[in-house]
Every structure is written in structure tokens, then in C-alpha cells.
Write a protein that holds these residues in place. Structure first.
Motif, short mmCIF file in Angstrom:
data_model
loop_
_atom_site.label_atom_id
_atom_site.label_comp_id
_atom_site.label_asym_id
_atom_site.label_seq_id
_atom_site.Cartn_x
_atom_site.Cartn_y
_atom_site.Cartn_z
N ALA A 30 0.81 -1.12 -0.05
CA ALA A 30 0.01 0.04 0.19
C ALA A 30 0.86 1.20 -0.08
O ALA A 30 2.03 1.24 0.62
N VAL A 31 0.40 2.24 -0.86
CA VAL A 31 1.21 3.71 -0.77
C VAL A 31 0.03 4.73 -0.03
O VAL A 31 -0.99 4.85 -0.68
N ILE A 32 0.60 5.08 0.93
CA ILE A 32 -0.43 5.97 1.76
C ILE A 32 0.20 7.54 1.92
O ILE A 32 1.31 7.61 2.37
N GLY A 33 -0.84 8.46 1.58
CA GLY A 33 -0.28 9.75 1.98
C GLY A 33 -1.55 10.48 2.70
O GLY A 33 -2.76 9.93 2.59
N LEU A 34 -1.29 11.30 3.60
CA LEU A 34 -2.24 11.98 4.38
C LEU A 34 -2.10 13.56 4.34
O LEU A 34 -1.12 14.37 4.07
N GLU A 35 -3.47 14.12 4.24
CA GLU A 35 -3.59 15.42 4.29
C GLU A 35 -4.36 15.84 5.50
O GLU A 35 -5.45 15.59 6.01
N LEU A 82 -2.69 0.64 -4.38
CA LEU A 82 -1.81 -0.56 -3.97
C LEU A 82 -0.85 -0.55 -5.36
O LEU A 82 -1.25 -0.21 -6.43
N ARG A 83 0.19 -1.42 -5.22
CA ARG A 83 0.95 -1.73 -6.26
C ARG A 83 1.48 -3.03 -5.84
O ARG A 83 1.93 -3.20 -4.78
N PRO A 84 2.04 -3.73 -7.01
CA PRO A 84 2.79 -5.24 -6.74
C PRO A 84 4.11 -4.72 -5.57
O PRO A 84 4.80 -3.77 -5.93
N THR A 85 4.36 -5.82 -4.73
CA THR A 85 5.59 -5.40 -3.96
C THR A 85 6.69 -5.12 -4.67
O THR A 85 6.99 -6.15 -5.54
N GLY A 86 7.45 -4.26 -4.59
CA GLY A 86 8.81 -4.10 -5.00
C GLY A 86 8.62 -3.19 -6.35
O GLY A 86 9.72 -2.85 -6.90
N SER A 87 7.54 -2.88 -6.73
CA SER A 87 7.28 -1.94 -7.91
C SER A 87 7.43 -0.54 -7.63
O SER A 87 7.09 -0.14 -6.43
N GLU A 88 7.92 0.23 -8.45
CA GLU A 88 8.21 1.61 -8.39
C GLU A 88 7.00 2.69 -8.74
O GLU A 88 6.90 3.87 -8.33
#
Lengths: 480, 95
Positions: free
Chosen positions: A5-10, A203-209
Motif C-alpha cells: 500500500a502507498v499511503i499519503g495523508l492531508e 496499491l502496487r505489486p510489492t517491489g514495484s516503483e
């Protein structure tokens, strides 16, 4: 396939000014609807907003405390969108020249420190509050609007998408809240909406940029909600991807009762905010001298304070983290140990019985019925063997009711610990005589039975015997 | 940039305006003219010119954080098309 998971917060934080950002209306929470409004915050034609000096001061403080670079040339812009909580049909915010940029905070998750970068901090006005006729916004035929909150100053703290788990997102939000509390720019009362987060997750496959398609959840106003909504959303997106589907970029609403996120289709098709410089407000110029002056007003921040408690007081990293998480608790702790009491004992009592009682009573530590001074006195009584830890719990309960002097409580209730060897020996002998089976068990090799015997002695002494002495005496006598 | 019917419709939607079908050609032409003019402006060399944040030579205009009296609720709601229990009443928000 496994996903990451790639998470950003405001994070939106209301600032604790007396008045709104562009007018003199009061910011007090809980006033009767539409009584803290004026032509400026209602966006009536021909009015001229003027920036509240305190807002800039607080934003600078937050920028520096969150390790940002201050933009010495900063300006306001109009963010155009139609929503009934926004009477002007634009929100006065900051676009390309926010007050602060490029900061970071460090979080601790699973004993690892991780740096979360902060993209920017900008100043803006809060919107009004909608009250929906139905149970949710989706089944309301109409809504009612209260504009009291319109124009309450906010800072929006935007993170880089550096978080990978719901736990990290929670830790990040807790850290930001803690810092804002320390620098005293926000009340940080989450139940009153002082601190709210919009959460982006993909979400992105683990290891992907590469970055996947994200969903956004708005206005989460508790740590639990942030964590639950993220956990649900990560699972939802994972299922879609597993089935070979595509995540749709959208805003979703978190239904706290059902524990699910729902798609929120608004009438606005693609968001197009058409930012433009705010012609009614002039630029804000900050000098190096001003920045240095604000820096001087910053208190010791949570990380530094935690390190001090570890290095100077010998607390564990976990305990020091819990105590310094809230400024109020850290100050209470400092007030206790200033009386020359054992720091670890103080930490245990504050994080244990005191925190438990405060939670149950719904009180903050600043409202604690037990003063730091009296808690320190009680801890001293433990240290000098006047009372046992067990008796101390009784004394503490008395203090919770009255905040009386613990020495007085101990005297009045006759709780002084029995440290007189002869007195204890007498009880020990009685107990040994009265319990032949456990005694035989012990002698037969079942040494655990000593626990029962200690209990009996403590009971007979009504908790006043010194447990260490009881243990020692019993062992001596049983091995004779 | 070529202005099409869709462009005009999108701008109208963002601005909450209705554009009658028989006016469409007129708006497409006017929009195109605006943008052509902007294209002319774009050709000016602005290399050594600082971006304008504000047209007036003013900066740091602030007010003190002192509470002033607000409007009465009656006055605040005086121009509301609809009101209910001291609130501004608005139509359904979500589609």
C-alpha cells in the motif's frame, strides 16, 4: 501476488486563534448555528478580508516544528468549487507559494524509526458544517448549513506518500498531533473536529516503483477511523486487483457504523479547482529575523523530550514514547520526578493506575484529581518502605476521591506497612501452622505453593506486611 | 487550443451556467478569440520579469486577533432563499 500500500495523508488542523482567519468573528466551538458569521465570512459582495496576524505566527511555528523550510514570499489563492458549505464558492487557500515546504517527522513503528516527508503546509479557511436531513448524506432530500465554522483558520499538512501500512499512517497522525499540541497552536480536540485527515491510498505489486490508482477518504477525525478505513480500503483494492479489475480513482466515504467505505459520486465531474491569486489579500513576506524569533519560542519537542527521558531518567524507549506523546502527560511526569522520586516508578504509576482511572472517567491528565505533588509523595512512601505497592493502590484510590495528602491517608487509615520482623514472623508462623498441605507440597519440591502462603500472610496482615520480607521469612522457615 | 462545444459545456458546468443551444456557436467563437489574444500575450518575452502576485505595492497587511461582534442570525439569514431552524437550507447534494 503480494501488494504494497502507498499511503499519503492531508491533515487539517484548526488553529486556536480567538477569531477567524479573515474577519473578527469568534471561533468558539458549539455556538448556536449561524451566530458567528459576518459579511466577510459569508462572502457577501464588496467585503475585504484581512489576515489574522496570529494565523501566520502559528503557521510559521508549525512549519518550523515540522522541520520545514519557510517560504519567505507566500501568498493566498482562490480554490474554486461549488459545495454548499462554502458560501463564496471558492475557498481562500494557498496554491503555489504555501507558507512552508519540505519538512518531515520521524515515527516509530515496531521499534523502527521511519521518516515521513512533509510536502507542504499551507494556510486556509475552514468550511461550514452540513447537517443532513436523513441518516447519511446519500439519503437526504435536503441539508442544512451552519456557517459558524466557515473561516476558522486551518493549516493543511500534506505528507509525501511515504506510509505503507495503516499502522504507520496512524503513528504519523499521532506524531503530528503531538507536535501541534507541544507548540500550542491547535486544541487538537479530535471529537470537535480540530484535527481531521484526508487519506489517499493505492496499491502496487510489492517491489514495484510505479504508483497505482488511488482512492481518497475525506474527513476522518479519529486515529481509529484512519486505521480502520485504511485497513478496509487496502483489502478492498487488493480484492479488485486479485480479480484482475481496476481501481477507480474516486472519493469514498467511510461509514464508521458499518465499517466500510462507499463510493461518493458528486455532481462535479472532474475536479478542476481553477486556482487564481487572491486579489483581495496581499503577499506575506517573512524575514530571517522573524523566522529566528519564532524558532526561539519553540518548546522542547516530543522527540527531544523522549530522548531526554531515556538518557536522563533511564526510561525504556516505549515508556518514554507514551509519556511524551502528550505534552500534558510529559509535563505531569516532569512535575512528579522534580520531587526526587524514582522515574521508573513514576512512569509506571502514571501510565498504569493514573491513566486507567483517567480513561475510565473521560478526563485528561490536566484534569487529574490526583495532583503531581501528591502522586510524588505517595511514590516516596513506597520508596522508603512505609507502604507496599499493594497498599499504594488503596492509597491511590483514596487520593483519586479526595486528592488528600497521601501521608495523611496512610496515617488515618492505618496503612503503614509492617516492616517489623517480629510482627511478620508471628503471622508467618500462624499461616505455616494453619496450612500443612501447601507446606508439605513446598517441601516435596512444589515450590510454587509458596505463592499461596505469601497470599495468606498478606491477607492476615490486611495487606500491610512488606511482601519482600514475607517472602524471605517464608523461604527461610520452609527450608529449615 | 481548439475550442469545441465540449470545452464550452465543461466551463459552463464548472461555473453553474446554462448555455442555450442557439448561443453555442457565439460562445465558441468568443472563447476562441479570448484564447487567441492570450496567445499574443504569451509571445511577450518575460524572462527578466518577476511574476506578479499582487498589483498593489503592498505586503503584510494584518489584523490583530481580537473578536468583533458578528451579525445577528436574522440578518445573516435575511437573504437566504430557504431556511430552517436557523440554518441555511440547501437542496440534496449527492447525486
Amino acid at each position: 501476488m503480494s501488494y504494497e500500500a502507498v499511503i499519503g495523508l492531508e491533515i487539517h488542523s484548526e488553529l486556536k486563534t480567538k477569531t477567524k482567519i479573515f474577519c473578527g468573528c469568534a471561533t468558539t466551538f458549539g455556538a448556536e448555528q449561524n451566530t458567528h458569521v459576518c459579511p466577510v465570512c459569508l462572502g457577501l459582495p464588496g467585503v475585504l478580508p484581512v489576515v489574522n496576524k496570529k494565523v501566520v505566527e502559528f503557521a510559521l511555528k508549525a512549519g518550523l516544528a515540522l522541520n520545514c523550510t519557510i517560504n519567505k514570499f507566500s501568498k493566498f489563492d482562490r480554490k474554486n468549487y461549488y459545495y454548499p458549505d462554502l458560501p463564496k464558492n471558492f475557498q481562500t487557500s494557498q496554491f503555489d507559494l504555501p507558507i512552508a515546504e519540505h519538512g518531515y517527522v520521524d515515527i516509530e513503528v515496531n521499534d523502527t524509526t521511519k521518516r515521513i516527508r512533509i510536502t507542504r503546509i499551507h494556510m486556509e479557511e475552514d468550511a461550514g458544517k452540513l447537517v443532513h436531513a436523513g441518516d447519511t448524506i446519500k439519503d437526504s432530500a435536503s441539508s442544512n448549513v451552519d456557517y459558524n465554522r466557515t473561516g476558522v483558520p486551518l493549516i493543511e499538512i500534506v505528507s509525501e506518500p511515504d506510509m505503507r501500512t495503516a499502522e504507520e499512517a496512524r503513528a504519523y497522525m499521532e506524531k503530528v498531533k503531538s507536535i501541534l499540541e507541544y507548540i500550542d497552536v491547535s486544541n487538537c480536540k479530535m471529537e470537535e473536529g480540530n484535527l481531521r485527515a484526508d487519506v489517499n491510498v493505492s496499491l502496487r505489486p510489492t517491489g514495484s516503483e510505479m504508483l497505482g490508482t488511488k482512492a481518497e477518504m475525506k474527513n476522518l477525525n479519529s486515529f481509529k477511523m484512519v486505521e480502520n478505513a485504511l485497513e478496509y480500503e487496502i483489502e478492498r483494492q487488493e480484492e479488485i486487483l486479485e480479480d484482475g479489475g481496476h481501481v477507480i480513482q474516486e472519493t469514498r466515504t467511510w461509514d464508521d457504523n458499518k465499517g466500510i467505505t462507499l463510493s461518493m459520486r458528486t455532481k462535479e465531474k472532474a475536479q478542476d479547482y481553477r486556482y487564481m491569486p487572491e486579489p483581495d489579500l496581499v503577499p506575506i513576506i517573512t524575514t530571517d529575523e522573524q523566522i529566528a524569533a519564532v524558532k526561539k519560542t519553540l518548546p522542547e519537542l516530543p522527540d527531544a523530550r523522549r530522548d531526554r527521558l531515556i538518557d536522563d531518567c533511564g526510561l525504556s524507549s516505549y515508556d518514554a514514547g507514551v509519556i511524551t506523546n502528550s505534552r500534558e502527560m510529559a509535563e505531569y511526569f516532569d512535575a512528579v520526578i522534580k520531587q526526587n522520586v524514582d522515574a521508573k516508578l513514576a512512569a509506571n504509576w502514571i501510565m498504569g493506575d493514573l491513566a486507567k482511572n483517567l480513561n475510565a472517567a473521560g478526563k485528561t491528565i490536566a484534569e487529574s484529581p490526583v495532583s503531581a505533588k501528591n502522586l510524588a509523595k505517595m511514590i516516596k512512601l513506597i520508596q522508603n518502605n512505609t507502604i507496599s505497592s499493594k497498599i499504594a493502590k488503596k492509597v491511590f484510590d483514596e487520593m483519586w476521591q479526595s486528592d488528600n495528602d497521601p501521608e495523611l491517608i496512610v496515617k488515618e487509615k492505618g496503612l503503614v506497612q509492617i516492616t517489623d520482623t517480629d510482627a511478620i514472623e508471628k503471622i508467618v508462623d500462624e499461616v505455616l501452622l494453619g496450612n500443612p498441605k501447601p507446606v508439605a507440597d513446598y517441601k516435596g519440591g512444589n515450590t510454587k505453593s509458596i505463592g499461596f502462603l505469601v497470599g495468606q500472610v498478606m491477607k492476615a496482615s490486611r495487606g500491610k506486611a512488606n511482601p519482600a520480607m514475607v517472602n524471605k521469612l517464608l523461604k527461610e522457615k520452609l527450608s529449615q | 487550443m481548439k475550442i469545441t462545444k465540449q470545452t464550452v459545456e465543461n466551463v459552463a458546468m464548472l461555473s453553474r451556467l446554462n448555455i442555450a443551444d442557439n448561443k453555442m456557436d457565439k460562445y465558441i467563437e468568443e472563447f476562441s478569440n479570448f484564447l487567441e489574444y492570450v496567445d499574443v500575450l504569451q509571445q511577450v518575452n518575460t524572462e527578466n520579469i518577476k511574476p506578479t502576485a499582487h498589483v498593489l505595492p503592498l505586503q503584510n497587511v494584518f489584523r490583530e486577533d481580537i473578536v468583533k461582534s458578528s451579525l445577528s442570525r436574522e440578518a445573516a439569514l435575511a437573504n437566504a432563499p430557504e431556511q430552517e431552524d436557523g440554518y441555511f437550507k440547501v437542496p440534496r447534494i449527492i447525486e
